[in-house]
Design a protein around this motif. Structure first.
Motif, mmCIF file in Angstrom:
data_model
loop_
_atom_site.group_PDB
_atom_site.id
_atom_site.type_symbol
_atom_site.label_atom_id
_atom_site.label_comp_id
_atom_site.label_asym_id
_atom_site.label_seq_id
_atom_site.Cartn_x
_atom_site.Cartn_y
_atom_site.Cartn_z
ATOM 1 N N ALA A 1 0.861 -1.179 0.000
ATOM 2 C CA ALA A 1 0.000 0.000 0.000
ATOM 3 C C ALA A 1 0.897 1.227 0.000
ATOM 4 C CB ALA A 1 -0.907 0.007 1.221
ATOM 5 N N GLN A 2 0.594 2.163 -0.858
ATOM 6 C CA GLN A 2 1.471 3.317 -1.020
ATOM 7 C C GLN A 2 0.648 4.594 -0.979
ATOM 8 O OE1 GLN A 2 4.839 3.529 -3.935
ATOM 9 N NE2 GLN A 2 3.342 4.665 -5.117
ATOM 10 N N GLU A 3 1.176 5.579 -0.330
ATOM 11 C CA GLU A 3 0.468 6.851 -0.271
ATOM 12 C C GLU A 3 1.450 7.987 -0.458
ATOM 13 O OE1 GLU A 3 -1.705 7.433 3.300
ATOM 14 O OE2 GLU A 3 -2.456 9.407 2.670
ATOM 15 N N MET A 4 1.066 8.944 -1.286
ATOM 16 C CA MET A 4 1.894 10.138 -1.474
ATOM 17 C C MET A 4 1.123 11.327 -0.965
ATOM 18 S SD MET A 4 3.037 9.824 -5.410
ATOM 19 C CE MET A 4 3.162 8.203 -6.125
ATOM 20 N N THR A 5 1.807 12.177 -0.235
ATOM 21 C CA THR A 5 1.159 13.414 0.185
ATOM 22 C C THR A 5 2.143 14.560 0.054
ATOM 23 O OG1 THR A 5 1.820 13.003 2.465
ATOM 24 C CG2 THR A 5 -0.379 12.292 1.845
ATOM 25 N N GLY A 6 1.612 15.735 -0.107
ATOM 26 C CA GLY A 6 2.450 16.909 -0.079
ATOM 27 C C GLY A 6 2.824 17.206 1.361
ATOM 28 N N ILE B 1 7.545 15.862 -1.186
ATOM 29 C CA ILE B 1 6.531 14.827 -1.293
ATOM 30 C C ILE B 1 6.924 13.719 -0.334
ATOM 31 C CG2 ILE B 1 5.662 12.947 -2.730
ATOM 32 C CD1 ILE B 1 6.500 16.326 -4.193
ATOM 33 N N TYR C 1 7.484 10.840 -10.903
ATOM 34 C CA TYR C 1 6.885 9.507 -10.792
ATOM 35 C C TYR C 1 6.024 9.305 -12.016
ATOM 36 C CZ TYR C 1 4.086 5.679 -8.892
ATOM 37 O OH TYR C 1 3.468 4.482 -8.683
ATOM 38 N N PHE D 1 11.227 15.682 -7.546
ATOM 39 C CA PHE D 1 10.364 14.499 -7.497
ATOM 40 C C PHE D 1 9.765 14.200 -8.867
ATOM 41 C CE2 PHE D 1 6.138 12.617 -6.944
ATOM 42 C CZ PHE D 1 6.479 11.477 -6.250
#
Lengths: 235, 235
Positions: free
Chosen positions: A170-175, A195, A223, A221
């Motif tokens: 499970a992966q999550e990106m946030t500022g 990020i 992706y 960054f």
DNA sequence: TCGGCAAAGTTGTCCGGACATATTCTAACG
DNA sequence: CGTTAGAATATGTCCGGACAACTTTGCCGA
């Protein structure tokens, strides 16, 4: 025949959880051989609409084909475009592992205590990519001396040594902004935009094998991913 | 039998691009019926190792099973966690569509000119999520009056009206700053950090159906995904 | 030389049958 | 009443055969 059956499932003739007629009954209704019936049921099973169990029968498990778009990759190193030529050197993190977790990351209390290590991922040329912190069950600590930061990743090493298998990520990106620790390691200002990428590697029973957080300076960054439409073969 | 054939492919007995023996030859070698041989070949085809073509034969297309990890979703709206309850109101963009493209976005010269529209995506409560700019072939311009920003998305509308089908979506995220235009629309400063999300919707021949860019203020950006390991069924 | 057509070769679909294996039900036994 | 062994039922695997549909090849005639 698969299309006909799918239409019937979609319109609710057989509801989720119910059993489909047996192969023999379907053969009789459609006037075809068992071979043809089995082929149709195989298509439905492949599309994820039914589950077949020897001796028990065929059960409806969904009324619409799931997963229209898929993103697939050979290995998790493609998750981020970590070119193979990067290095990560890890040292034990100072402080209580649980206190080091950024907001949004919950470390489930596992069978034992957590251990935290951290470091900077760099290109071979030496340029900093991100600051990474990894939490792993203390029972796995013995692999750390083996980790050289080269080809193999930490989760891969754990899989090989301890006979565990990562079934889901499970992966999550946030500022976010760089925290003081990551800013110091990267030689930047703690207020710089970043990020924050959180990842949980889980085994088949959803127990965490490894949890990681990495802070990427926003200006470097990147992706990318490609999603392919899946035309639920045969229907 | 499938395992045996896979091992042979892996060790290079038949190389990529070469043809496998015919079903009849494999039947003779393994001493099994055609049914069994076909089942084994079906497994290989499903694993993406070979391609079968009626009349022509079976060709090796990969020596290792691709796609160990997959990310799948029901619809593209899950690509970003655009809850269903967001709205996007589009107006024509001022200026040359090609000039409006941010760095990193290449608008392939299509069969005709491009048209650019833009707007702010908001929650139903009115909060701004991002600034979005969409390029589409001018031939599709007639759908724009129909677009209300509600449930349907622009690419979905195009698919329905023009009998085209999106087969693949390429997505790229990069760190950036808000450009003057997006900063104005979002009521922020142009120097604010942001995540720029570029997407290309392509048809089966890799022609762009729609291209979009959206600027997300870094402090409100969030993206999550789950990857599941795929155990190449049957082998 | 080139185009068209027939033949051979290959995979796709379907039939009908047999036995293996897993599950569920039932009836007899303790 | 609970347990267990066996029967009934269901899907899994395999056999052998027939014809259809598509591709490739090669021959023949224009």
């Amino acid at each position: 025949m698969a299309r006909t059956l799918q239409a019937r499932i979609a319109e609710g003739l057989w509801k989720i959880g119910e059993a489909l007629p047996t192969e023999q009954e379907l053969c009789a209704e459609f006037g075809v051989s068992r071979h043809t019936t089995r082929e149709a049921l195989r298509v439905l099973a492949e599309a994820g609409l039914v589950r077949r169990r020897q001796g028990s029968g065929t059960e409806v498990i969904a009324d619409t084909p799931p997963a229209l778009y898929r993103h697939q990759m050979r290995s998790l190193s493609e998750l981020l475009d970590y070119a193979a030529d990067t290095r990560l050197e890890l040292v034990p993190a100072e402080g209580d592992p649980l206190e080091l977790a950024p907001e949004g990351l919950t470390l489930a209390p596992g069978p034992g205590p957590w251990l935290a290590v951290e470091g900077v991922r760099r290109t071979l040329a030496g340029g900093a990519i991100n600051f990474t912190r990894i939490w792993l069950p203390a029972a796995y600590a013995s692999i750390l001396p083996e980790f050289e930061g080269g080809a193999r990743s930490v989760y891969d090493l754990i899989e090989r040594r301890f006979r565990v298998r990562v079934a889901e990520v499970a992966q999550e990106m946030t500022g976010a902004t760089l925290c003081p620790r990551s800013a110091r390691a990267l030689g930047r200002d703690a207020a710089d935009p970043a990020i924050l990428l959180l990842r949980s590697y889980l085994d088949a029973e959803a127990r965490p094998v490894l949890v990681s957080a990495s802070w990427h300076p926003a200006d470097t960054f990147s992706y990318s991913m490609r999603l392919q439409r899946d035309d639920t073969a045969g229907m």
